[in-house]
Design a protein around this motif. Sequence first.
Motif, PDB file in Angstrom:
ATOM      1  N   GLU A  17     -12.370  -2.139   0.237  1.00  0.00           N
ATOM      2  CA  GLU A  17     -11.824  -3.489   0.403  1.00  0.00           C
ATOM      3  C   GLU A  17     -11.619  -3.836   1.878  1.00  0.00           C
ATOM      4  O   GLU A  17     -11.941  -4.942   2.326  1.00  0.00           O
ATOM      5  CB  GLU A  17     -10.501  -3.598  -0.354  1.00  0.00           C
ATOM      6  N   SER A  18     -11.098  -2.886   2.643  1.00  0.00           N
ATOM      7  CA  SER A  18     -10.824  -3.157   4.060  1.00  0.00           C
ATOM      8  C   SER A  18     -12.108  -3.390   4.855  1.00  0.00           C
ATOM      9  O   SER A  18     -12.105  -4.086   5.868  1.00  0.00           O
ATOM     10  CB  SER A  18     -10.036  -1.990   4.675  1.00  0.00           C
ATOM     11  N   GLN A  57       0.813  -1.211   0.000  1.00  0.00           N
ATOM     12  CA  GLN A  57       0.000   0.000   0.000  1.00  0.00           C
ATOM     13  C   GLN A  57       0.850   1.267   0.000  1.00  0.00           C
ATOM     14  O   GLN A  57       0.487   2.268  -0.632  1.00  0.00           O
ATOM     15  CB  GLN A  57      -0.944   0.008   1.208  1.00  0.00           C
ATOM     16  N   GLN A  81      -9.272   0.989  -1.547  1.00  0.00           N
ATOM     17  CA  GLN A  81      -8.759   0.183  -0.450  1.00  0.00           C
ATOM     18  C   GLN A  81      -9.637   0.297   0.809  1.00  0.00           C
ATOM     19  O   GLN A  81      -9.721  -0.635   1.600  1.00  0.00           O
ATOM     20  CB  GLN A  81      -7.320   0.592  -0.122  1.00  0.00           C
ATOM     21  N   ALA A 101      -1.642  -3.450   8.769  1.00  0.00           N
ATOM     22  CA  ALA A 101      -1.646  -4.717   8.032  1.00  0.00           C
ATOM     23  C   ALA A 101      -0.565  -5.666   8.549  1.00  0.00           C
ATOM     24  O   ALA A 101      -0.788  -6.880   8.674  1.00  0.00           O
ATOM     25  CB  ALA A 101      -1.453  -4.455   6.544  1.00  0.00           C
ATOM     26  N   CYS A 160      -8.246  -0.242  10.109  1.00  0.00           N
ATOM     27  CA  CYS A 160      -7.208   0.040   9.109  1.00  0.00           C
ATOM     28  C   CYS A 160      -7.064   1.536   8.822  1.00  0.00           C
ATOM     29  O   CYS A 160      -5.952   2.049   8.684  1.00  0.00           O
ATOM     30  CB  CYS A 160      -7.519  -0.709   7.814  1.00  0.00           C
ATOM     31  N   TYR A 161      -8.181   2.235   8.703  1.00  0.00           N
ATOM     32  CA  TYR A 161      -8.147   3.646   8.313  1.00  0.00           C
ATOM     33  C   TYR A 161      -8.635   4.582   9.420  1.00  0.00           C
ATOM     34  O   TYR A 161      -8.810   5.782   9.168  1.00  0.00           O
ATOM     35  CB  TYR A 161      -9.001   3.860   7.056  1.00  0.00           C
ATOM     36  N   TYR A 187      -1.559   2.522   7.446  1.00  0.00           N
ATOM     37  CA  TYR A 187      -2.269   1.363   6.883  1.00  0.00           C
ATOM     38  C   TYR A 187      -1.353   0.145   6.860  1.00  0.00           C
ATOM     39  O   TYR A 187      -1.740  -0.957   7.287  1.00  0.00           O
ATOM     40  CB  TYR A 187      -2.760   1.692   5.473  1.00  0.00           C
ATOM     41  N   THR A 232      -2.395  -6.488   2.657  1.00  0.00           N
ATOM     42  CA  THR A 232      -3.792  -6.043   2.751  1.00  0.00           C
ATOM     43  C   THR A 232      -4.241  -6.045   4.203  1.00  0.00           C
ATOM     44  O   THR A 232      -3.949  -6.976   4.956  1.00  0.00           O
ATOM     45  CB  THR A 232      -4.708  -6.962   1.929  1.00  0.00           C
ATOM     46  N   CYS A 233      -4.980  -4.995   4.566  1.00  0.00           N
ATOM     47  CA  CYS A 233      -5.537  -4.884   5.915  1.00  0.00           C
ATOM     48  C   CYS A 233      -7.059  -4.965   5.816  1.00  0.00           C
ATOM     49  O   CYS A 233      -7.668  -4.305   4.960  1.00  0.00           O
ATOM     50  CB  CYS A 233      -5.116  -3.561   6.553  1.00  0.00           C
ATOM     51  N   ILE A 234      -7.673  -5.793   6.673  1.00  0.00           N
ATOM     52  CA  ILE A 234      -9.123  -5.955   6.680  1.00  0.00           C
ATOM     53  C   ILE A 234      -9.647  -5.582   8.065  1.00  0.00           C
ATOM     54  O   ILE A 234      -9.183  -6.101   9.082  1.00  0.00           O
ATOM     55  CB  ILE A 234      -9.537  -7.407   6.344  1.00  0.00           C
TER      56      ILE A 234
END
Length: 593
Positions: free
Chosen positions: A377-378, A62, A374, A507, A531-532, A503, A525-527
């Motif tokens: 996605e997260s 990212q 993103q 992750a 994350c944000y 981010y 990737t962070c889920i």
Amino acid sequence: MGYTSSSGGGIRGSEILPFTVQVVKGRWFTVFASFLIMTGAGATYLFGIYSKQIKASLGYDQTTLNLIGFFKDLGANIGVLSGLIAEVTPTWFVLLIGAAMNFAGYFMIWLAVMGKIPKPRVWQMCIYICVGANSQNFANTGALVTCVKNFPEGRGILLGLLKGFVGLSGAVMTQLYLAIYGTDAKSLILLIAWLPAALSIVFVYTIRILHTARQPNEVRVFYHFLYVSIVLALFLMVMTLLEKTVTFSKGAYAASATVSWFMLFVPLLIAIREEAALWNLKKKAASARDEVPVENPPEIQLKSSPPPAPSPPQSQPPEVENHTSCFADICKKPPRGEDYTILQALLSWDMGILFLATLFGLGGSLTAVDNLGQIGESLGYPTKTVSTFVSLVSIWNYFGRVFSGFVSETLMLKYKIPRPLMMTFVLLLSCLGHLLVAFPGPGAVYVASIIIGFSFGAQLPLLFAIISELFGLKYYSTLFNCGQLASPLGSYILNVKVTGFLYDRAAKKDLAKKGLSRSSVKELTCIGTHCYRLPFIILAAGTLFGALVSLILVVRTREFYSGDIYKKFRDDPMITDMIEPEKLKVQEKEPEK
């Protein structure tokens, strides 16, 4: 003369060719052509759709993707070169340079993502996207500056319209790429490469500054353009939502794209209508002149046309000694509203305050837009829904641009409210959008997409209008490009150094909890909602600071905006001055007194 219709005039068959020439060479056709060019100048706002393709195809994390996004923003906002080139070259040359840069930059990205060339290094990808994104400054400088100089008294409204079409460009090009390429996001990069370049080349010779008399109904015509663009925006919004809930065939996508582009050409009909009215007025003026005795020809000139100036005495110094360089008289600044030199404007307190407000305002908005894919996605949204977020940002970006242009113009002219105060309100609204991302609830990202798109779109027309009003139009090509330099700097700080770093840290913590390391996964990737959260709390705080800074400019300029800032443009001649027979008859009789 031509036949008379119910509308008061007509065009004979033998007049079609000269009338067509008048249309193509007229100011209104320049506005229409500028709308189309600006529709292709918003490809940078589609980064949220194809950025995941870059990340997956080239194996970036990212932070690296955000670095590429920063160079996109850097190229999109550093337009000083295009402004300086426009000061010394014709507009067609500026547009051609932009077309070449657009195609070269994005075509190389497409080749890299498709694997048709060896995997480029990160710095090469940064250069490619910076060059491609920088091309929009050449389109902006060529089309936007030309229209502002052609219609100086309606600059706020026109800036909102032009930047509004840039805001719609994402949704328009999305419809077109779905019709041509289906759902292949990689092919969207190819569309971005050739379409804006083609538009600039087609209309390259029709975008130019025209020194003609003003029309009394210009604002009414702008409102007609606004109504057309609103219908287009609503259509795009409905189609965007339908495409996410109903499975469209390729034929349905083609029909949607056809309707979108048909509506883009409706302003051409408005331009033809206005040129037809001017054609008939010119015929009336010619008929009225024929009635004036030959011995009094000077009396039918425009009332604002001054007599030829007498030749200066030989003892006076040459005129060139009175010429002011664009970099001269740095410390001796003129009053607000007069023509500043480039350095006078750049070194003024007003420009410094604008720079700081833009650093946090536009910088934060760009960060939010670039990370929208993103973010979805997260939070576990499917790909189709993520593209809905991007389309909503594009459409509401449009509404923000036209709203800020028309509403700020109305508030300023009728109620003498300083335009910078509108910027303060927009930045406060942007804070709300950032907080919705930081603390997402059910459907919060949909609302955040609308708020972020609206506030992001509203900032640019306000910035460009304020610069033109405070520092004049003489060096506007360079100054408005200098004014947005804070945007890429803010994007680098807030996007790369803050959002991307935080981010990736989140992750990596998630990987560590699973007993994995960074080297064990290709894509970082962070889920989750965490994350944000912290990055967008920081964005909200920074944008609030920018809003407070803009209040300083409101206080400094309140006296300036309390006056009539367009007075000097109202002294220009109007077209009606040369077509009123009553005036001609009075002028004919005056010498006999």
